[in-house]
Enzyme design. Sequence first.
Site, PDB file in Angstrom:
ATOM      1  N   HIS A  42      26.237 -26.685  23.798  1.00 50.33           N
ATOM      2  CA  HIS A  42      25.812 -25.386  24.354  1.00 50.33           C
ATOM      3  C   HIS A  42      25.085 -25.527  25.696  1.00 50.33           C
ATOM      4  O   HIS A  42      25.216 -24.692  26.579  1.00 50.33           O
ATOM      5  CB  HIS A  42      24.871 -24.718  23.336  1.00 50.33           C
ATOM      6  CG  HIS A  42      24.393 -23.352  23.714  1.00 50.33           C
ATOM      7  ND1 HIS A  42      25.050 -22.206  23.329  1.00 50.33           N
ATOM      8  CD2 HIS A  42      23.324 -22.953  24.447  1.00 50.33           C
ATOM      9  CE1 HIS A  42      24.398 -21.145  23.812  1.00 50.33           C
ATOM     10  NE2 HIS A  42      23.343 -21.574  24.487  1.00 50.33           N
ATOM     11  N   GLN A  81      37.950 -18.494  31.025  1.00 52.48           N
ATOM     12  CA  GLN A  81      38.895 -17.562  30.425  1.00 52.48           C
ATOM     13  C   GLN A  81      40.272 -17.721  31.053  1.00 52.48           C
ATOM     14  O   GLN A  81      40.413 -18.287  32.126  1.00 52.48           O
ATOM     15  CB  GLN A  81      38.433 -16.119  30.634  1.00 52.48           C
ATOM     16  CG  GLN A  81      37.097 -15.802  29.991  1.00 52.48           C
ATOM     17  CD  GLN A  81      36.694 -14.344  30.215  1.00 52.48           C
ATOM     18  OE1 GLN A  81      37.363 -13.423  29.775  1.00 52.48           O
ATOM     19  NE2 GLN A  81      35.604 -14.149  30.933  1.00 52.48           N
ATOM     20  N   CYS A  86      29.211 -21.442  19.610  1.00 54.32           N
ATOM     21  CA  CYS A  86      28.692 -22.734  19.149  1.00 54.32           C
ATOM     22  C   CYS A  86      29.393 -23.064  17.830  1.00 54.32           C
ATOM     23  O   CYS A  86      29.927 -22.172  17.166  1.00 54.32           O
ATOM     24  CB  CYS A  86      27.182 -22.643  18.917  1.00 54.32           C
ATOM     25  SG  CYS A  86      26.189 -23.235  20.317  1.00 54.32           S
ATOM     26  N   HIS A 105      26.986 -20.445  27.034  1.00 52.73           N
ATOM     27  CA  HIS A 105      27.760 -21.603  26.549  1.00 52.73           C
ATOM     28  C   HIS A 105      28.937 -21.860  27.502  1.00 52.73           C
ATOM     29  O   HIS A 105      29.651 -20.932  27.858  1.00 52.73           O
ATOM     30  CB  HIS A 105      28.276 -21.299  25.135  1.00 52.73           C
ATOM     31  CG  HIS A 105      28.760 -22.502  24.398  1.00 52.73           C
ATOM     32  ND1 HIS A 105      28.195 -22.931  23.221  1.00 52.73           N
ATOM     33  CD2 HIS A 105      29.746 -23.379  24.678  1.00 52.73           C
ATOM     34  CE1 HIS A 105      28.832 -24.006  22.794  1.00 52.73           C
ATOM     35  NE2 HIS A 105      29.782 -24.300  23.675  1.00 52.73           N
ATOM     36  N   HIS A 126      32.110 -22.060  29.173  1.00 54.10           N
ATOM     37  CA  HIS A 126      33.443 -21.580  28.830  1.00 54.10           C
ATOM     38  C   HIS A 126      34.076 -20.874  30.015  1.00 54.10           C
ATOM     39  O   HIS A 126      33.394 -20.468  30.954  1.00 54.10           O
ATOM     40  CB  HIS A 126      33.377 -20.623  27.634  1.00 54.10           C
ATOM     41  CG  HIS A 126      32.830 -19.260  27.982  1.00 54.10           C
ATOM     42  ND1 HIS A 126      31.497 -19.042  28.260  1.00 54.10           N
ATOM     43  CD2 HIS A 126      33.448 -18.065  28.145  1.00 54.10           C
ATOM     44  CE1 HIS A 126      31.307 -17.758  28.544  1.00 54.10           C
ATOM     45  NE2 HIS A 126      32.473 -17.144  28.492  1.00 54.10           N
ATOM     46  N   CYS A 130      24.636 -17.778  19.318  1.00 55.20           N
ATOM     47  CA  CYS A 130      25.792 -18.054  20.175  1.00 55.20           C
ATOM     48  C   CYS A 130      27.085 -18.014  19.347  1.00 55.20           C
ATOM     49  O   CYS A 130      27.273 -18.824  18.445  1.00 55.20           O
ATOM     50  CB  CYS A 130      25.650 -19.402  20.869  1.00 55.20           C
ATOM     51  SG  CYS A 130      27.102 -19.804  21.865  1.00 55.20           S
ATOM     52  N   ASN A 168      33.587 -17.436  35.114  1.00 53.49           N
ATOM     53  CA  ASN A 168      32.446 -16.741  35.709  1.00 53.49           C
ATOM     54  C   ASN A 168      31.210 -17.482  35.242  1.00 53.49           C
ATOM     55  O   ASN A 168      30.920 -17.500  34.049  1.00 53.49           O
ATOM     56  CB  ASN A 168      32.373 -15.292  35.225  1.00 53.49           C
ATOM     57  CG  ASN A 168      33.524 -14.452  35.730  1.00 53.49           C
ATOM     58  OD1 ASN A 168      34.006 -14.648  36.850  1.00 53.49           O
ATOM     59  ND2 ASN A 168      33.980 -13.521  34.922  1.00 53.49           N
TER      60      ASN A 168
HETATM   61 ZN   LIG Z   1      26.705 -22.049  22.205  1.00 53.65          ZN
END
Ligand SMILES: [Zn+2]
Length: 318
Positions: free
Chosen positions: A90, A145, A35, A141, A143, A32, A130
Amino acid sequence: MMELRYNPLTDEWVIVSAATQKRPVQPSKTECPICVGGLELPEGYDLVTFENRYPSLRKDPPPVDWKEKGPFKKEESRGICEVVVYTSDHNTALPGMPLKQIEKLVEMWVDRTRDLSQNDFVKYIFIFENRGKEVGASLPHPHGQIYAFPFLPKRIEVKMDAMRKWYEKNRKCPICEILENEGEERKVYETENFIALVPFYARFPYEVHIYPKRHVSTLPEFSKKEKKEFAEVLKVVTAKYDKLFDQEFPYMMMFFQAPFNDEDVSHFFHFHVEFNPPKRDRDKLKWMASVETGTWTFINPVVPEEAAKQLRETEVEI
Ligand SMILES: [Zn+2]
Ligand SMILES: [Zn+2]
């Protein structure tokens, strides 16, 4: 190659960005990149934003070799694309994150909006997430944008024109008027300052909108209390999705704020959030197929009041 190309058939800009093709797809946990210790974030962090390594828009875009040839127009793809990492954990997501962490995230969105709007080429700041492979998320993970556009994207223009028209006719912003007329039947969740509902005009099954009750146009206008409640509503809505469908329910979460560095539309543009989930049931996808994509006419197979009832009655812990 990266550039903006103009479509005279729809009066809209298209971002051509060959670099986004190279971005990694669903790496395993050990790989990842966001991470702690990963490729993008070698140092420890709590939550963080950074410029996307595979951006569609760049602050210093490559020059275009020409700008106009007959009907063909192009421009440099100037803008900013950022990744917002919600937490270093994560294996979580908005529904499972502690409220305190989501409150920090809201503060970060506010800060980024403020910062990005300082660039005078930035006309529109679009915050989104998304979630799930169904909507093309390439990293599990948690997140989101941010795209800072150098132009007003088409759907924003459509929304603005519609809200302006409504305001001119009714001397009131349409969302303020909706808030005065909404009752219980489409409500999903409510706090003192926010309401989450399945809109009367939902395009997607289980679409949910979040409206602040006070007429505000951008995130930085939120009061301290509103920011806290906004975090709560985001957690509750996403948790209800997961619980109702008994899975990590995929969605597109999109924040709509008024444009920056452009005409003042704050009197009729009411900040709002749209959740557009791509599923119509536990394991059935609702495709953006020909009618939806080609004509922008959506066929919603779930009655909004029914979707609202199911979501409202799904109890979750904050
Ligand atoms: Zn991660
Ligand atoms: Zn309003």
